[in-house]
Design a protein around this motif. Structure first.
Motif, PDB file in Angstrom:
ATOM      1  N   LEU A  29       0.789  -1.738  -0.428  1.00 12.28           N
ATOM      2  CA  LEU A  29       0.410  -0.512   0.061  1.00 12.28           C
ATOM      3  C   LEU A  29       0.780   1.214   0.034  1.00 12.28           C
ATOM      4  O   LEU A  29       0.348   1.935  -0.318  1.00 12.28           O
ATOM      5  N   LEU A  30       1.996   1.326   0.256  1.00 10.23           N
ATOM      6  CA  LEU A  30       2.830   2.784   0.742  1.00 10.23           C
ATOM      7  C   LEU A  30       3.528   2.933  -0.256  1.00 10.23           C
ATOM      8  O   LEU A  30       3.459   3.709  -0.713  1.00 10.23           O
ATOM      9  N   LYS A  31       3.194   1.663  -1.868  1.00  6.39           N
ATOM     10  CA  LYS A  31       3.210   2.234  -3.067  1.00  6.39           C
ATOM     11  C   LYS A  31       1.885   3.713  -3.005  1.00  6.39           C
ATOM     12  O   LYS A  31       3.233   3.836  -4.526  1.00  6.39           O
ATOM     13  N   PHE A  32       1.174   2.897  -3.319  1.00  8.49           N
ATOM     14  CA  PHE A  32       0.011   4.099  -3.302  1.00  8.49           C
ATOM     15  C   PHE A  32       0.336   5.791  -2.593  1.00  8.49           C
ATOM     16  O   PHE A  32      -0.383   6.184  -2.660  1.00  8.49           O
ATOM     17  N   ILE A  33       1.323   5.348  -0.923  1.00 10.02           N
ATOM     18  CA  ILE A  33       0.758   6.909  -0.731  1.00 10.02           C
ATOM     19  C   ILE A  33       2.327   7.318  -0.722  1.00 10.02           C
ATOM     20  O   ILE A  33       2.198   8.485  -0.374  1.00 10.02           O
ATOM     21  N   ASN A  34       2.629   6.416  -0.570  1.00  7.70           N
ATOM     22  CA  ASN A  34       4.559   7.834  -0.717  1.00  7.70           C
ATOM     23  C   ASN A  34       5.040   6.865  -1.597  1.00  7.70           C
ATOM     24  O   ASN A  34       6.447   6.220  -1.250  1.00  7.70           O
ATOM     25  N   SER A  35       5.570   6.779  -2.980  1.00 11.79           N
ATOM     26  CA  SER A  35       6.356   5.941  -3.521  1.00 11.79           C
ATOM     27  C   SER A  35       8.079   6.241  -3.603  1.00 11.79           C
ATOM     28  O   SER A  35       8.537   5.309  -3.690  1.00 11.79           O
ATOM     29  N   GLU A  36       8.396   7.313  -2.601  1.00 12.86           N
ATOM     30  CA  GLU A  36       9.629   7.787  -2.583  1.00 12.86           C
ATOM     31  C   GLU A  36       9.879   6.714  -1.490  1.00 12.86           C
ATOM     32  O   GLU A  36      11.090   6.795  -1.575  1.00 12.86           O
ATOM     33  N   LYS A  37       9.719   6.845  -0.576  1.00 10.61           N
ATOM     34  CA  LYS A  37       9.679   6.068   0.480  1.00 10.61           C
ATOM     35  C   LYS A  37       9.219   4.455   0.363  1.00 10.61           C
ATOM     36  O   LYS A  37      10.802   3.866   1.159  1.00 10.61           O
TER      37      LYS A  37
ATOM     38  N   ALA B 207       1.626   1.386   6.267  1.00 12.48           N
ATOM     39  CA  ALA B 207       2.048   2.234   5.097  1.00 12.48           C
ATOM     40  C   ALA B 207       2.436   3.296   5.839  1.00 12.48           C
ATOM     41  O   ALA B 207       3.331   4.011   5.624  1.00 12.48           O
ATOM     42  N   LYS B 208       0.356   4.056   6.759  1.00 19.35           N
ATOM     43  CA  LYS B 208       0.689   5.075   7.498  1.00 19.35           C
ATOM     44  C   LYS B 208       1.959   5.686   8.201  1.00 19.35           C
ATOM     45  O   LYS B 208       2.505   7.063   8.430  1.00 19.35           O
TER      46      LYS B 208
ATOM     47  N   GLU C 190      -0.123   5.850  20.207  1.00 20.43           N
ATOM     48  CA  GLU C 190       0.372   6.748  20.615  1.00 20.43           C
ATOM     49  C   GLU C 190      -0.311   8.112  19.550  1.00 20.43           C
ATOM     50  O   GLU C 190      -0.359   9.720  20.347  1.00 20.43           O
ATOM     51  N   LEU C 191      -0.645   7.785  18.555  1.00 23.51           N
ATOM     52  CA  LEU C 191      -1.081   8.663  17.472  1.00 23.51           C
ATOM     53  C   LEU C 191      -2.459   8.604  17.295  1.00 23.51           C
ATOM     54  O   LEU C 191      -3.007   9.066  16.606  1.00 23.51           O
ATOM     55  N   LYS C 192      -3.276   7.808  18.557  1.00 17.55           N
ATOM     56  CA  LYS C 192      -4.739   7.933  18.626  1.00 17.55           C
ATOM     57  C   LYS C 192      -5.083   8.931  18.209  1.00 17.55           C
ATOM     58  O   LYS C 192      -6.746   9.014  17.559  1.00 17.55           O
ATOM     59  N   TYR C 193      -4.953  10.048  18.165  1.00 14.01           N
ATOM     60  CA  TYR C 193      -5.595  10.928  18.120  1.00 14.01           C
ATOM     61  C   TYR C 193      -5.400  12.533  16.413  1.00 14.01           C
ATOM     62  O   TYR C 193      -5.703  13.522  16.671  1.00 14.01           O
ATOM     63  N   ARG C 194      -5.058  11.766  16.327  1.00 15.02           N
ATOM     64  CA  ARG C 194      -4.310  12.144  14.664  1.00 15.02           C
ATOM     65  C   ARG C 194      -5.489  11.802  13.527  1.00 15.02           C
ATOM     66  O   ARG C 194      -5.110  10.984  12.660  1.00 15.02           O
ATOM     67  N   ASP C 195      -6.304  12.404  13.590  1.00 15.41           N
ATOM     68  CA  ASP C 195      -7.358  12.107  12.734  1.00 15.41           C
ATOM     69  C   ASP C 195      -7.242  12.448  11.490  1.00 15.41           C
ATOM     70  O   ASP C 195      -7.584  12.013   9.831  1.00 15.41           O
ATOM     71  N   ASP C 196      -6.166  12.788  11.058  1.00 16.22           N
ATOM     72  CA  ASP C 196      -5.366  13.962   9.841  1.00 16.22           C
ATOM     73  C   ASP C 196      -4.980  13.102   9.193  1.00 16.22           C
ATOM     74  O   ASP C 196      -4.830  12.280   7.567  1.00 16.22           O
ATOM     75  N   ILE C 197      -4.483  11.958   9.921  1.00 19.79           N
ATOM     76  CA  ILE C 197      -4.233  10.926   9.156  1.00 19.79           C
ATOM     77  C   ILE C 197      -4.990   9.229   9.272  1.00 19.79           C
ATOM     78  O   ILE C 197      -4.595   8.459   9.215  1.00 19.79           O
ATOM     79  N   GLY C 198      -5.801   9.687  10.282  1.00 19.56           N
ATOM     80  CA  GLY C 198      -6.423   8.379   9.852  1.00 19.56           C
ATOM     81  C   GLY C 198      -7.000   7.293  11.089  1.00 19.56           C
ATOM     82  O   GLY C 198      -7.146   6.761  11.478  1.00 19.56           O
TER      83      GLY C 198
ATOM     84  N   LYS D 201      -7.400   4.805  -3.595  1.00 26.43           N
ATOM     85  CA  LYS D 201      -8.736   5.558  -2.516  1.00 26.43           C
ATOM     86  C   LYS D 201      -8.410   5.072  -1.282  1.00 26.43           C
ATOM     87  O   LYS D 201      -8.971   5.612  -0.391  1.00 26.43           O
ATOM     88  N   VAL D 202      -7.508   3.958  -0.534  1.00 32.46           N
ATOM     89  CA  VAL D 202      -7.601   3.585   0.108  1.00 32.46           C
ATOM     90  C   VAL D 202      -6.792   4.682   1.167  1.00 32.46           C
ATOM     91  O   VAL D 202      -6.806   5.356   2.113  1.00 32.46           O
ATOM     92  N   GLY D 203      -5.925   5.176   0.365  1.00 32.50           N
ATOM     93  CA  GLY D 203      -5.253   6.447   1.015  1.00 32.50           C
ATOM     94  C   GLY D 203      -5.695   7.405   1.125  1.00 32.50           C
ATOM     95  O   GLY D 203      -5.880   8.328   2.243  1.00 32.50           O
ATOM     96  N   GLU D 204      -6.784   7.546   0.043  1.00 27.32           N
ATOM     97  CA  GLU D 204      -7.987   8.770   0.279  1.00 27.32           C
ATOM     98  C   GLU D 204      -8.814   8.795   1.159  1.00 27.32           C
ATOM     99  O   GLU D 204      -9.085   9.998   2.029  1.00 27.32           O
ATOM    100  N   TYR D 205      -9.309   7.500   2.215  1.00 24.67           N
ATOM    101  CA  TYR D 205     -10.267   7.087   2.685  1.00 24.67           C
ATOM    102  C   TYR D 205      -9.509   7.376   3.909  1.00 24.67           C
ATOM    103  O   TYR D 205     -10.365   7.001   5.277  1.00 24.67           O
ATOM    104  N   LYS D 206      -7.832   7.548   4.088  1.00 27.63           N
ATOM    105  CA  LYS D 206      -7.589   7.271   5.354  1.00 27.63           C
ATOM    106  C   LYS D 206      -7.573   6.184   6.205  1.00 27.63           C
ATOM    107  O   LYS D 206      -7.984   6.160   7.157  1.00 27.63           O
ATOM    108  N   GLY D 207      -8.051   4.855   5.362  1.00 26.38           N
ATOM    109  CA  GLY D 207      -7.968   3.357   5.627  1.00 26.38           C
ATOM    110  C   GLY D 207      -9.764   3.696   6.352  1.00 26.38           C
ATOM    111  O   GLY D 207      -9.667   2.496   6.926  1.00 26.38           O
ATOM    112  N   LYS D 208     -10.137   4.475   5.647  1.00 29.53           N
ATOM    113  CA  LYS D 208     -11.635   4.396   6.092  1.00 29.53           C
ATOM    114  C   LYS D 208     -12.533   3.284   5.069  1.00 29.53           C
ATOM    115  O   LYS D 208     -13.707   2.646   5.656  1.00 29.53           O
ATOM    116  N   PHE D 209     -11.718   3.069   3.938  1.00 33.88           N
ATOM    117  CA  PHE D 209     -12.443   1.863   3.139  1.00 33.88           C
ATOM    118  C   PHE D 209     -10.740   1.107   3.060  1.00 33.88           C
ATOM    119  O   PHE D 209      -9.432   1.555   2.428  1.00 33.88           O
TER     120      PHE D 209
END
Length: 416
Positions: A98-106, A255-256, A288-296, A337-345
């Motif tokens: 999935l990282l390939k589609f979220i951040n190809s450089e990483k 991936a995130k 630790e990151l459970k309040y990071r809604d910006d990344i789902g 779309k998995v990245g677009e929906y921040k893992g909600k799909f």
């Protein structure tokens, strides 16, 4: 059934120097079956005991080998064959995909760092690449690393390569599969993987030159039991729809975490970081990151830690086959779309099939015939396709249903 007791309960004799090594000990904290414990609570066993079991069964086949190869080296590969598994085992590889589609450089950074010692493009799974790196750089096992490369790429040169591949990675009836089917059946409670390993080992012969497992006709029922048992374990346990959804949710989380720099390639390539890089490391990051809604991450936390289920839709038979073909043409769009929906799909698409490669049946004392050519052996006649789609809430369900209906004419029905 002594071997099953030995394998499951760990009454196995191994050189303590081999199992005391740090890189091997860390496998105690790597779950063998990813997120399967979310559905089968007893499936908490790890790569550590599976590796011991694979070693044990490989040792039991020592007397079957008519060759002067260094069998101790092959046994060590059996013990260390999963040394490169990362948190949650194969689920980590879903995250890398999935990282390939979220951040190809990483994504490129991870593969470039791990593949620099390979000539050309390495034909290895990600955890196999990590395994080679660990053997070479952390354990000083260069010869063993080369044997791993040969076995997992199919670059077979010597009898040692042939025997190691046949015993550990034959793709049909090797010691890796003989162990995990018993182990996973025992801990899940599913009965499909309860196979008579003692019987299979007793009657089999090993043909190093083919290379192949050769069985008398009287063992046909045992071979069928193994082949169909593995098929049904994949269908009912490994690719269980809820297990698949949890695997994909964790895959998104991994991936995130890589995307935002919480997991880096240094966690694999630096010794001290690698030793601490386990399931708990990832779970603690999610907390630790459970309040990071910006990344789902809040919804990921609720799903994995608080067990708040996703809604699910399943596709079978022709619908699942069609979905698999769509993935080939529109995979980039759908994974994005998995990245677009921040893992909600999330989704997982699987093809489950049987194989009789490397298995031969003796017709008489001189002739043995490939099991693939034997019309009387019962096997699954066609692959089984399964697709599981998960969504976090009704709004996402409506969006995804509309997308698949309008784009592909696929109707999805989501339920708890």
């Amino acid at each position: 059934m002594k071997s099953i007791r030995d394998v499951i309960h760990g009454t196995i004799q191994v050189d303590e120097k081999l199992i005391e090594r740090e890189c091997f000990q860390r496998l105690r904290y790597i779950t063998q079956n990813g997120m399967a414990f979310m559905v089968y609570p007893s499936m908490r066993h790890t790569r550590f005991e599976h590796s011991l079991g694979t070693f044990h069964l490989t040792q039991k086949l020592r007397d079957k080998i008519k060759s002067d190869v260094d069998f101790n080296k092959i046994s060590k590969l059996a013990l260390y064959h999963d040394i490169g598994h990362l948190p949650f085992s194969h689920t980590f590889e879903y995250g890398i995909n999935l990282l390939k589609f979220i951040n190809s450089e990483k994504y490129k950074e991870f593969f470039d760092k791990l593949s620099k010692n390979f000539e050309g493009k390495p034909q290895l799974k990600f955890h196999e690449m990590v395994g080679v790196y660990v053997l070479q750089n952390f354990m000083g096992e260069n010869d063993l690393a080369q044997l791993m490369i040969n076995v997992y790429t199919g670059r077979i040169v010597t009898d040692e390569d042939k025997i190691a591949k046949l015993l550990i990675n034959s793709k049909t009836i090797d010691t890796d599969r003989l162990d995990y089917l018993q182990r996973d059946s025992y801990y899940s409670g599913a009965k499909f993987g309860i196979i008579n390993v003692d019987r299979l080992i007793e009657v089999m012969e090993l043909d190093v030159q083919k290379p192949a497992y050769v069985f008398p006709k009287k063992a046909v029922d045992d071979i069928e039991h193994f082949i169909l048992g593995r098929f049904h374990m994949y269908s009912s346990v490994y690719n269980h729809c809820v297990v698949e959804i949890y695997n994909q949710i964790m895959g998104y989380a991994i991936a995130k975490l890589i995307d935002i720099g919480e997991i880096t390639v240094d966690h694999i390539t630096e010794h001290e970081k690698f030793i601490e890089f386990t399931d708990d490391f990832v779970l603690n990051k999610i907390k630790e990151l459970k309040y990071r809604d910006d990344i789902g991450m809040r919804r990921i936390y609720e799903a994995i830690i608080k067990r708040k289920k996703y809604l699910k839709a399943q596709l079978f038979d022709q619908d699942a086959l069609m979905f698999n073909s769509i993935i080939e043409d529109y995979g980039n769009e759908i994974y994005s779309k998995v990245g677009e929906y921040k893992g909600k799909f999330v989704f997982g698409a699987n093809k489950i099939e049987t194989s009789l490669d490397d298995i031969y049946i003796k017709e008489n004392d001189r002739v043995s015939v490939s099991a693939n050519e034997n019309l009387y052996i019962v096997k699954a006649q066609a692959p089984r396709y399964k697709v599981c789609i998960g969504v976090a809430d009704k709004d996402t369900a409506n969006d995804i249903s509309k997308y698949f209906q309008e784009k592909f004419n696929i109707q999805l029905t989501f339920r708890v």
